[in-house]
Design a protein around this motif. Structure first.
Motif, PDB file in Angstrom:
ATOM      1  N   UNK A  24     -29.609  62.160 -60.537  1.00 38.85           N
ATOM      2  CA  UNK A  24     -29.460  63.481 -59.927  1.00 38.85           C
ATOM      3  C   UNK A  24     -28.369  64.211 -60.694  1.00 38.85           C
ATOM      4  N   UNK A  25     -28.468  65.522 -60.710  1.00 41.59           N
ATOM      5  CA  UNK A  25     -27.399  66.341 -61.265  1.00 41.59           C
ATOM      6  C   UNK A  25     -26.498  66.739 -60.104  1.00 41.59           C
ATOM      7  N   UNK A  26     -25.178  66.684 -60.308  1.00 43.87           N
ATOM      8  CA  UNK A  26     -24.206  66.998 -59.262  1.00 43.87           C
ATOM      9  C   UNK A  26     -23.476  68.286 -59.603  1.00 43.87           C
ATOM     10  N   UNK A  27     -23.286  69.138 -58.587  1.00 45.12           N
ATOM     11  CA  UNK A  27     -22.527  70.376 -58.760  1.00 45.12           C
ATOM     12  C   UNK A  27     -21.663  70.599 -57.525  1.00 45.12           C
ATOM     13  N   UNK A  28     -20.503  71.218 -57.736  1.00 51.44           N
ATOM     14  CA  UNK A  28     -19.648  71.584 -56.612  1.00 51.44           C
ATOM     15  C   UNK A  28     -20.174  72.861 -55.977  1.00 51.44           C
ATOM     16  N   UNK A  29     -20.199  72.877 -54.650  1.00 52.90           N
ATOM     17  CA  UNK A  29     -20.544  74.075 -53.883  1.00 52.90           C
ATOM     18  C   UNK A  29     -19.503  74.203 -52.785  1.00 52.90           C
ATOM     19  N   UNK A  30     -18.455  74.957 -53.065  1.00 55.30           N
ATOM     20  CA  UNK A  30     -17.342  75.052 -52.123  1.00 55.30           C
ATOM     21  C   UNK A  30     -16.659  73.707 -52.017  1.00 55.30           C
ATOM     22  N   UNK A  31     -16.534  73.205 -50.805  1.00 50.49           N
ATOM     23  CA  UNK A  31     -15.913  71.904 -50.585  1.00 50.49           C
ATOM     24  C   UNK A  31     -16.918  70.758 -50.660  1.00 50.49           C
ATOM     25  N   UNK A  32     -18.192  71.072 -50.804  1.00 55.35           N
ATOM     26  CA  UNK A  32     -19.252  70.067 -50.824  1.00 55.35           C
ATOM     27  C   UNK A  32     -19.741  69.798 -52.239  1.00 55.35           C
ATOM     28  N   UNK A  33     -20.479  68.722 -52.372  1.00 51.77           N
ATOM     29  CA  UNK A  33     -21.151  68.376 -53.618  1.00 51.77           C
ATOM     30  C   UNK A  33     -22.642  68.447 -53.355  1.00 51.77           C
ATOM     31  N   UNK A  34     -23.358  69.129 -54.217  1.00 52.39           N
ATOM     32  CA  UNK A  34     -24.815  69.210 -54.091  1.00 52.39           C
ATOM     33  C   UNK A  34     -25.461  68.327 -55.144  1.00 52.39           C
ATOM     34  N   UNK A  35     -26.550  67.677 -54.747  1.00 49.29           N
ATOM     35  CA  UNK A  35     -27.380  66.892 -55.661  1.00 49.29           C
ATOM     36  C   UNK A  35     -28.606  67.731 -55.985  1.00 49.29           C
ATOM     37  N   UNK A  36     -28.913  67.822 -57.271  1.00 46.51           N
ATOM     38  CA  UNK A  36     -30.071  68.583 -57.717  1.00 46.51           C
ATOM     39  C   UNK A  36     -31.032  67.658 -58.450  1.00 46.51           C
TER      40      UNK A  36
END
Length: 124
Positions: A24-36
């Motif tokens: 998965x690709x990981x990115x920061x979204x505010x205080x959370x981490x999103x998996x793409x």
């Protein structure tokens, strides 16, 4: 183990969607981490003995728990081993012995308990 977990949740009428298998690709979204899901892997997962199969998929999901397949069983896991750092954020971690160390049923029990504990911890 991923397919078995998807099957378990779906069988209980719970929301269970694949983001991606293997990567998965990981990115920061505010205080959370999103998996793409990388486009070439979206909705696809390997079923050993059958090949690549498709499953209902979500392109993006929040990372709430890291399931870490480890080479050995630790009878009583220390509290500090139940979290890890990802992109500078502390995330709950479930160290689960890999296939061959414990049965698939035991792996599923450990993963289900980790999900239950992370949901209780996240509740206000």
């Amino acid at each position: 183990m991923s397919l078995a977990l998807l099957d378990r949740w779906e069988g209980r009428g719970l929301d269970a969607l694949l983001v991606s298998d293997d990567r998965v690709d990981l990115v920061l979204e505010g205080e959370s981490i999103a998996m793409l899901a990388p486009p070439q892997l979206a909705g696809l997962i390997e079923l050993r003995g059958r090949g690549i199969v498709s499953r209902p998929q979500r392109q993006k999901a929040r990372l709430d728990l890291v399931i870490d397949l480890v080479p050995e069983l630790t009878r009583m896991v220390e509290e500090e081993e139940l979290q890890t750092e990802v992109l500078g954020r502390v995330v709950p971690r479930a160290p689960i012995p890999q296939a061959g160390v414990v049965s698939l049923g035991h792996q599923i029990l450990l993963a289900a308990e980790a999900v239950r504990a992370s949901l209780q911890h996240a509740a206000p």
